[in-house]
Scaffold this motif. Structure first.
Motif, PDB file in Angstrom:
ATOM      1  N   MET A   1       5.376  41.327 -14.720  1.00  0.00           N
ATOM      2  CA  MET A   1       4.803  41.747 -13.464  1.00  0.00           C
ATOM      3  C   MET A   1       5.892  41.760 -12.391  1.00  0.00           C
ATOM      4  N   PRO A   2       6.416  42.932 -12.024  1.00  0.00           N
ATOM      5  CA  PRO A   2       7.405  42.993 -10.938  1.00  0.00           C
ATOM      6  C   PRO A   2       6.785  42.557  -9.611  1.00  0.00           C
ATOM      7  N   ILE A   3       7.562  41.820  -8.856  1.00  0.00           N
ATOM      8  CA  ILE A   3       7.098  41.243  -7.598  1.00  0.00           C
ATOM      9  C   ILE A   3       7.943  41.765  -6.444  1.00  0.00           C
ATOM     10  N   ALA A   4       7.284  42.028  -5.321  1.00  0.00           N
ATOM     11  CA  ALA A   4       7.981  42.355  -4.069  1.00  0.00           C
ATOM     12  C   ALA A   4       7.912  41.125  -3.173  1.00  0.00           C
ATOM     13  N   TYR A   5       9.049  40.775  -2.609  1.00  0.00           N
ATOM     14  CA  TYR A   5       9.140  39.662  -1.661  1.00  0.00           C
ATOM     15  C   TYR A   5       9.478  40.237  -0.294  1.00  0.00           C
ATOM     16  N   TYR A   6       8.708  39.889   0.694  1.00  0.00           N
ATOM     17  CA  TYR A   6       9.055  40.263   2.069  1.00  0.00           C
ATOM     18  C   TYR A   6       9.590  38.998   2.730  1.00  0.00           C
ATOM     19  N   ILE A   7      10.866  39.046   3.121  1.00  0.00           N
ATOM     20  CA  ILE A   7      11.585  37.885   3.649  1.00  0.00           C
ATOM     21  C   ILE A   7      11.933  38.152   5.112  1.00  0.00           C
ATOM     22  N   THR A   8      11.612  37.190   5.975  1.00  0.00           N
ATOM     23  CA  THR A   8      12.010  37.342   7.376  1.00  0.00           C
ATOM     24  C   THR A   8      13.295  36.566   7.629  1.00  0.00           C
ATOM     25  N   HIS A   9      14.124  37.129   8.489  1.00  0.00           N
ATOM     26  CA  HIS A   9      15.358  36.437   8.859  1.00  0.00           C
ATOM     27  C   HIS A   9      15.013  35.095   9.500  1.00  0.00           C
ATOM     28  N   PRO A  10      15.817  34.057   9.242  1.00  0.00           N
ATOM     29  CA  PRO A  10      15.596  32.783   9.925  1.00  0.00           C
ATOM     30  C   PRO A  10      16.151  32.815  11.359  1.00  0.00           C
ATOM     31  N   GLN A  11      16.269  31.664  11.972  1.00  0.00           N
ATOM     32  CA  GLN A  11      16.631  31.526  13.375  1.00  0.00           C
ATOM     33  C   GLN A  11      17.866  32.348  13.764  1.00  0.00           C
ATOM     34  N   VAL A  12      17.809  32.888  14.988  1.00  0.00           N
ATOM     35  CA  VAL A  12      18.876  33.749  15.502  1.00  0.00           C
ATOM     36  C   VAL A  12      19.581  33.102  16.684  1.00  0.00           C
ATOM     37  N   GLN A  13      20.758  33.640  16.979  1.00  0.00           N
ATOM     38  CA  GLN A  13      21.512  33.232  18.162  1.00  0.00           C
ATOM     39  C   GLN A  13      21.082  34.143  19.303  1.00  0.00           C
ATOM     40  N   MET A  14      20.196  33.645  20.163  1.00  0.00           N
ATOM     41  CA  MET A  14      19.698  34.454  21.277  1.00  0.00           C
ATOM     42  C   MET A  14      20.751  34.565  22.367  1.00  0.00           C
ATOM     43  N   ASP A  15      20.878  35.776  22.916  1.00  0.00           N
ATOM     44  CA  ASP A  15      21.810  36.025  24.005  1.00  0.00           C
ATOM     45  C   ASP A  15      21.246  37.171  24.827  1.00  0.00           C
ATOM     46  N   ALA A  16      20.797  36.877  26.045  1.00  0.00           N
ATOM     47  CA  ALA A  16      20.177  37.898  26.898  1.00  0.00           C
ATOM     48  C   ALA A  16      21.128  39.040  27.217  1.00  0.00           C
ATOM     49  N   ALA A  17      22.443  38.833  27.072  1.00  0.00           N
ATOM     50  CA  ALA A  17      23.424  39.870  27.379  1.00  0.00           C
ATOM     51  C   ALA A  17      23.641  40.845  26.217  1.00  0.00           C
ATOM     52  N   ILE A  18      23.083  40.529  25.061  1.00  0.00           N
ATOM     53  CA  ILE A  18      23.262  41.363  23.860  1.00  0.00           C
ATOM     54  C   ILE A  18      21.905  41.967  23.504  1.00  0.00           C
ATOM     55  N   ALA A 131       9.538  55.004  -5.519  1.00  0.00           N
ATOM     56  CA  ALA A 131      10.717  55.589  -6.151  1.00  0.00           C
ATOM     57  C   ALA A 131      11.497  54.594  -6.994  1.00  0.00           C
ATOM     58  N   ASP A 132      11.056  53.352  -7.053  1.00  0.00           N
ATOM     59  CA  ASP A 132      11.847  52.309  -7.697  1.00  0.00           C
ATOM     60  C   ASP A 132      11.469  52.106  -9.149  1.00  0.00           C
ATOM     61  N   GLU A 133      12.470  51.710  -9.919  1.00  0.00           N
ATOM     62  CA  GLU A 133      12.223  51.316 -11.308  1.00  0.00           C
ATOM     63  C   GLU A 133      11.695  49.891 -11.334  1.00  0.00           C
ATOM     64  N   ALA A 134      11.335  49.419 -12.485  1.00  0.00           N
ATOM     65  CA  ALA A 134      10.758  48.078 -12.623  1.00  0.00           C
ATOM     66  C   ALA A 134      11.763  47.014 -12.195  1.00  0.00           C
ATOM     67  N   GLY A 135      11.248  45.933 -11.726  1.00  0.00           N
ATOM     68  CA  GLY A 135      12.076  44.796 -11.339  1.00  0.00           C
ATOM     69  C   GLY A 135      11.636  44.250 -10.004  1.00  0.00           C
ATOM     70  N   ASP A 136      11.955  42.970  -9.761  1.00  0.00           N
ATOM     71  CA  ASP A 136      11.605  42.350  -8.495  1.00  0.00           C
ATOM     72  C   ASP A 136      12.458  42.918  -7.369  1.00  0.00           C
ATOM     73  N   ILE A 137      11.854  43.038  -6.196  1.00  0.00           N
ATOM     74  CA  ILE A 137      12.497  43.640  -5.032  1.00  0.00           C
ATOM     75  C   ILE A 137      12.361  42.695  -3.851  1.00  0.00           C
TER      76      ILE A 137
END
Length: 193
Positions: A1-18, A131-137
């Motif tokens: 059973m191929p599985i899709a994982y949705y991963i969110t980025h962890p903590q960021v370096q906040m900078d109001a100037a960027i 469009a993807d072949e089998a395998g975890d993504i």
């Protein structure tokens, strides 16, 4: 059973100037991304797709180097478009995010509507899976659109009730063949019990 994982980025370096899409991972976020590499679900991943935002790419590149894979950037996987306001201090951001989820058919302060962001992320993920072949993504992205994708997969209305835990660095998994959720949000750096 191929599985899709949705991963969110962890903590960021906040900078109001960027500009927010150019923020990278903080030291804590980077450490959590490296801790993810020891998780048992990581090894079978065969392809990695990432948002074009720096924080997502940083996370995807850590995973890709570990698995000796390339990162495939998908421009339409970006977070909900908040460029109308740019950086907002955390308390103000949270209040506007509450409104974003509570009013999915309205643009809140010029932000992309939640319903449009949901349609965009679902379409982008489906284009990859069709469009993807089998395998975890692995899809590496953001909490807002990730929550919208999770809600779509669950057949639930848009609401913030399904939002990821604070700080980012979470993932959910679903069966690619059936598009059924296997589990909701879990921290990327904690082994399931």
């Amino acid at each position: 059973m191929p599985i899709a994982y949705y991963i969110t980025h962890p903590q960021v370096q906040m900078d109001a100037a960027i500009p927010v899409p150019e923020w990278g991972l903080s030291d804590v976020g980077r450490a959590r991304a490296f801790a993810m590499l020891d998780q048992p679900w990581v090894g079978p991943i065969r392809r990695i797709f990432s948002s074009a935002e720096r924080k997502a790419i940083d996370t995807a590149e850590i995973l890709a180097r570990h698995l000796r894979l390339a990162v495939e950037v998908r421009d339409k996987m970006h977070e909900n478009d908040r460029s109308a306001t740019g950086f907002l201090p955390p308390p103000e951001f949270e209040a506007v995010a509450d409104q974003f989820f509570a009013n999915p058919h309205k643009s809140i302060r010029g932000w992309e509507r939640a319903i449009d962001a949901q349609q965009r992320i679902v379409s982008e993920v489906e284009a990859v899976l069709g469009a993807d072949e089998a395998g975890d993504i692995a899809f590496v992205g953001h909490g807002g659109v990730g929550t919208l994708l999770l809600l779509s997969l669950s057949g639930r209305e848009i609401s913030r009730a399904a939002d990821q835990p604070a700080g980012g660095g979470n993932y959910f998994a679903y069966d690619i063949a059936t598009r059924r959720l296997i589990h909701g949000w879990r921290p990327v750096d904690m082994r399931p019990t």
